[in-house]
Design a protein around this motif. Sequence first.
Motif, PDB file in Angstrom:
ATOM      1  N   LEU A  93      -0.339 -41.134 -12.236  1.00 57.57           N
ATOM      2  CA  LEU A  93       0.791 -41.604 -11.429  1.00 57.57           C
ATOM      3  C   LEU A  93       0.854 -40.875 -10.098  1.00 57.57           C
ATOM      4  O   LEU A  93       1.160 -41.484  -9.058  1.00 57.57           O
ATOM      5  CB  LEU A  93       2.098 -41.416 -12.204  1.00 57.57           C
ATOM      6  CG  LEU A  93       2.225 -42.198 -13.517  1.00 57.57           C
ATOM      7  CD1 LEU A  93       3.602 -41.982 -14.130  1.00 57.57           C
ATOM      8  CD2 LEU A  93       1.959 -43.676 -13.313  1.00 57.57           C
ATOM      9  N   GLU A  94       0.561 -39.577 -10.093  1.00 56.07           N
ATOM     10  CA  GLU A  94       0.541 -38.821  -8.836  1.00 56.07           C
ATOM     11  C   GLU A  94      -0.517 -39.375  -7.885  1.00 56.07           C
ATOM     12  O   GLU A  94      -0.286 -39.528  -6.681  1.00 56.07           O
ATOM     13  CB  GLU A  94       0.285 -37.348  -9.119  1.00 56.07           C
ATOM     14  CG  GLU A  94       1.451 -36.626  -9.783  1.00 56.07           C
ATOM     15  CD  GLU A  94       1.143 -35.162 -10.044  1.00 56.07           C
ATOM     16  OE1 GLU A  94       0.049 -34.710  -9.618  1.00 56.07           O
ATOM     17  OE2 GLU A  94       1.978 -34.480 -10.663  1.00 56.07           O
TER      18      GLU A  94
ATOM     19  N   LEU B   2      -2.092 -42.727  -3.127  1.00 58.10           N
ATOM     20  CA  LEU B   2      -2.870 -43.828  -2.556  1.00 58.10           C
ATOM     21  C   LEU B   2      -1.958 -44.915  -1.986  1.00 58.10           C
ATOM     22  O   LEU B   2      -2.281 -45.546  -0.974  1.00 58.10           O
ATOM     23  CB  LEU B   2      -3.793 -44.419  -3.632  1.00 58.10           C
ATOM     24  CG  LEU B   2      -4.927 -43.500  -4.092  1.00 58.10           C
ATOM     25  CD1 LEU B   2      -5.652 -44.105  -5.295  1.00 58.10           C
ATOM     26  CD2 LEU B   2      -5.917 -43.242  -2.963  1.00 58.10           C
ATOM     27  N   HIS B   3      -0.814 -45.141  -2.622  1.00 56.28           N
ATOM     28  CA  HIS B   3       0.137 -46.140  -2.129  1.00 56.28           C
ATOM     29  C   HIS B   3       0.658 -45.764  -0.741  1.00 56.28           C
ATOM     30  O   HIS B   3       0.930 -46.642   0.083  1.00 56.28           O
ATOM     31  CB  HIS B   3       1.302 -46.265  -3.110  1.00 56.28           C
ATOM     32  CG  HIS B   3       2.456 -47.052  -2.574  1.00 56.28           C
ATOM     33  ND1 HIS B   3       2.410 -48.417  -2.378  1.00 56.28           N
ATOM     34  CD2 HIS B   3       3.703 -46.652  -2.181  1.00 56.28           C
ATOM     35  CE1 HIS B   3       3.572 -48.834  -1.888  1.00 56.28           C
ATOM     36  NE2 HIS B   3       4.368 -47.777  -1.756  1.00 56.28           N
ATOM     37  N   SER B   4       0.768 -44.476  -0.471  1.00 62.21           N
ATOM     38  CA  SER B   4       1.277 -44.018   0.824  1.00 62.21           C
ATOM     39  C   SER B   4       0.184 -43.931   1.884  1.00 62.21           C
ATOM     40  O   SER B   4       0.484 -43.602   3.039  1.00 62.21           O
ATOM     41  CB  SER B   4       1.938 -42.636   0.662  1.00 62.21           C
ATOM     42  OG  SER B   4       2.989 -42.689  -0.285  1.00 62.21           O
TER      43      SER B   4
ATOM     44  N   ASP C 211      -6.933 -46.935   0.966  1.00 56.53           N
ATOM     45  CA  ASP C 211      -6.290 -46.177  -0.113  1.00 56.53           C
ATOM     46  C   ASP C 211      -5.519 -47.108  -1.048  1.00 56.53           C
ATOM     47  O   ASP C 211      -5.559 -46.946  -2.278  1.00 56.53           O
ATOM     48  CB  ASP C 211      -5.344 -45.132   0.472  1.00 56.53           C
ATOM     49  CG  ASP C 211      -6.086 -43.985   1.144  1.00 56.53           C
ATOM     50  OD1 ASP C 211      -7.254 -43.755   0.777  1.00 56.53           O
ATOM     51  OD2 ASP C 211      -5.507 -43.345   2.036  1.00 56.53           O
ATOM     52  N   LYS C 212      -4.808 -48.057  -0.488  1.00 57.89           N
ATOM     53  CA  LYS C 212      -4.024 -48.977  -1.316  1.00 57.89           C
ATOM     54  C   LYS C 212      -4.927 -49.837  -2.191  1.00 57.89           C
ATOM     55  O   LYS C 212      -4.593 -50.133  -3.344  1.00 57.89           O
ATOM     56  CB  LYS C 212      -3.139 -49.849  -0.434  1.00 57.89           C
ATOM     57  CG  LYS C 212      -2.009 -49.065   0.232  1.00 57.89           C
ATOM     58  CD  LYS C 212      -1.124 -49.961   1.082  1.00 57.89           C
ATOM     59  CE  LYS C 212       0.019 -49.144   1.692  1.00 57.89           C
ATOM     60  NZ  LYS C 212       0.914 -49.965   2.524  1.00 57.89           N
ATOM     61  N   ARG C 213      -6.053 -50.243  -1.651  1.00 54.71           N
ATOM     62  CA  ARG C 213      -6.993 -51.018  -2.468  1.00 54.71           C
ATOM     63  C   ARG C 213      -7.540 -50.159  -3.608  1.00 54.71           C
ATOM     64  O   ARG C 213      -7.692 -50.640  -4.746  1.00 54.71           O
ATOM     65  CB  ARG C 213      -8.139 -51.550  -1.606  1.00 54.71           C
ATOM     66  CG  ARG C 213      -7.703 -52.586  -0.566  1.00 54.71           C
ATOM     67  CD  ARG C 213      -8.894 -53.149   0.189  1.00 54.71           C
ATOM     68  NE  ARG C 213      -8.482 -54.039   1.255  1.00 54.71           N
ATOM     69  CZ  ARG C 213      -8.174 -55.328   1.091  1.00 54.71           C
ATOM     70  NH1 ARG C 213      -8.269 -55.855  -0.118  1.00 54.71           N
ATOM     71  NH2 ARG C 213      -7.801 -56.073   2.104  1.00 54.71           N
ATOM     72  N   GLU C 214      -7.859 -48.913  -3.323  1.00 57.44           N
ATOM     73  CA  GLU C 214      -8.348 -48.013  -4.368  1.00 57.44           C
ATOM     74  C   GLU C 214      -7.262 -47.763  -5.417  1.00 57.44           C
ATOM     75  O   GLU C 214      -7.553 -47.689  -6.616  1.00 57.44           O
ATOM     76  CB  GLU C 214      -8.787 -46.690  -3.739  1.00 57.44           C
ATOM     77  CG  GLU C 214     -10.048 -46.794  -2.890  1.00 57.44           C
ATOM     78  CD  GLU C 214     -10.445 -45.452  -2.295  1.00 57.44           C
ATOM     79  OE1 GLU C 214      -9.803 -44.439  -2.656  1.00 57.44           O
ATOM     80  OE2 GLU C 214     -11.379 -45.414  -1.478  1.00 57.44           O
TER      81      GLU C 214
ATOM     82  N   ALA D 209       1.464 -52.106  -6.740  1.00 60.65           N
ATOM     83  CA  ALA D 209       0.107 -52.261  -6.207  1.00 60.65           C
ATOM     84  C   ALA D 209      -0.229 -53.730  -5.972  1.00 60.65           C
ATOM     85  O   ALA D 209      -0.927 -54.068  -5.012  1.00 60.65           O
ATOM     86  CB  ALA D 209      -0.904 -51.630  -7.174  1.00 60.65           C
ATOM     87  N   HIS D 210       0.271 -54.620  -6.847  1.00 56.39           N
ATOM     88  CA  HIS D 210       0.106 -56.057  -6.599  1.00 56.39           C
ATOM     89  C   HIS D 210       0.783 -56.445  -5.283  1.00 56.39           C
ATOM     90  O   HIS D 210       0.247 -57.248  -4.502  1.00 56.39           O
ATOM     91  CB  HIS D 210       0.704 -56.866  -7.748  1.00 56.39           C
ATOM     92  CG  HIS D 210      -0.210 -57.030  -8.916  1.00 56.39           C
ATOM     93  ND1 HIS D 210      -0.365 -56.069  -9.892  1.00 56.39           N
ATOM     94  CD2 HIS D 210      -1.030 -58.048  -9.286  1.00 56.39           C
ATOM     95  CE1 HIS D 210      -1.228 -56.488 -10.797  1.00 56.39           C
ATOM     96  NE2 HIS D 210      -1.647 -57.686 -10.448  1.00 56.39           N
TER      97      HIS D 210
END
Length: 390
Positions: free
Chosen positions: A179-180, A185-187, A192-195, A220-221
């Motif tokens: 989760l961390e 990656l979301h930020s 990064d978001k794709r990963e 992520a979706h």
Amino acid sequence: AQAVSGALLPAEAGDGAVSSLLLRQDEQLEVLERLDFVVRNVVELRKEVEELRNSLQHLAVEIVGEVRTHLEETQRMTRRKKFPFCRERSDSTGSSSIYFTASSGNANTDDGESEGGYSTANAESDYDRESERESEEGEDDVSCDTVKTVRRDSLDLVTEDESPLLLDSSLEEGLGQLLEQADRLHSGDEQDKREGFQLLLNNKLAYGGQQEFLWRLARAHSDMWELTEDADERRSYAAGGKEELELALQKWDQSAECHQWFAILCGQMSEYESIPKRIQAGYIFKEHIDKAIALKPQDPQLYYLLGRWCYQVAHLGWLEKRTVSALFEVPPTATVQDALQNFLRVEELSPGFSKAGRVYIAKCYRDLGDSSAALLWMDLASELPGNTKE
């Protein structure tokens, strides 16, 4: 932010679109009946898909159990053939079974591990009995079992001798690290978001029953929806995330994050829908944002989303208003003042939280006729960096 405009998005329609709304009452009823028929069929299809998914999950558990039993039986037969006498086992590490571990760490093997994640420890299975008896007289504690470990991304079966508490601790630790990494990656940037999206997909089989995992997978979706240009792909991402949260909300209706991202995905999914469907999505959006605020009243993001919804409703066009009146007994109502109060609440909770939020405060003041306040908030907005495409 784009999700809200999808929830109640004023459509681009010319003058020719007005006449399509002027239908006789019997024709309107016929259209509504057809829409109702389609909705019922979609609901039934969704239920069938959910039942099929549950059946497949049960089948997977049964298959794993059968494989486990077969391997253990095979190992017992092998030991009987090799050793006509009984030997006591000094510890439980020799127990033969398949391990599915949810942690991202090392596999639970006794002797060796291959690069591909498949490990086999053949502890003294082929040896000359007489010579080995002389050299192994003091090593009766060595297990003669074959431990076969199968690692599949993040899944594991545990040995019967292993404590469930240890497994739970390992799962929890692995989930926390996952989760961390997903939040980080979301930020990040687009790559990064794709990963992050792929990372969560790879671990869905292991952690798909965890609340904190599911809403991040839905988020992520939503990220992929924003990164994708193709309309069909965007709809697919939004539908996939929404489906995940529909199941999650059946278990965790008290999760503010589940309600928040369900609302956002509803708005994203409705972007390419007809006006009635977008308005219906707007009702759902507002319902879940209200629930999220009740559960998490200090989250500025929720008030920003609610402000966007209010601003959109306050600026519904003539065509949207006529559609709402024809299809819904109680149309949604909101004013520019309502939107302004929500955007100001965002600044109260977290000053400088959103560049777009300050822009919308300026828009609200402009609509209310206060040009000086609008200019002030545009200056404040220009001080903040732009983090989104919008």
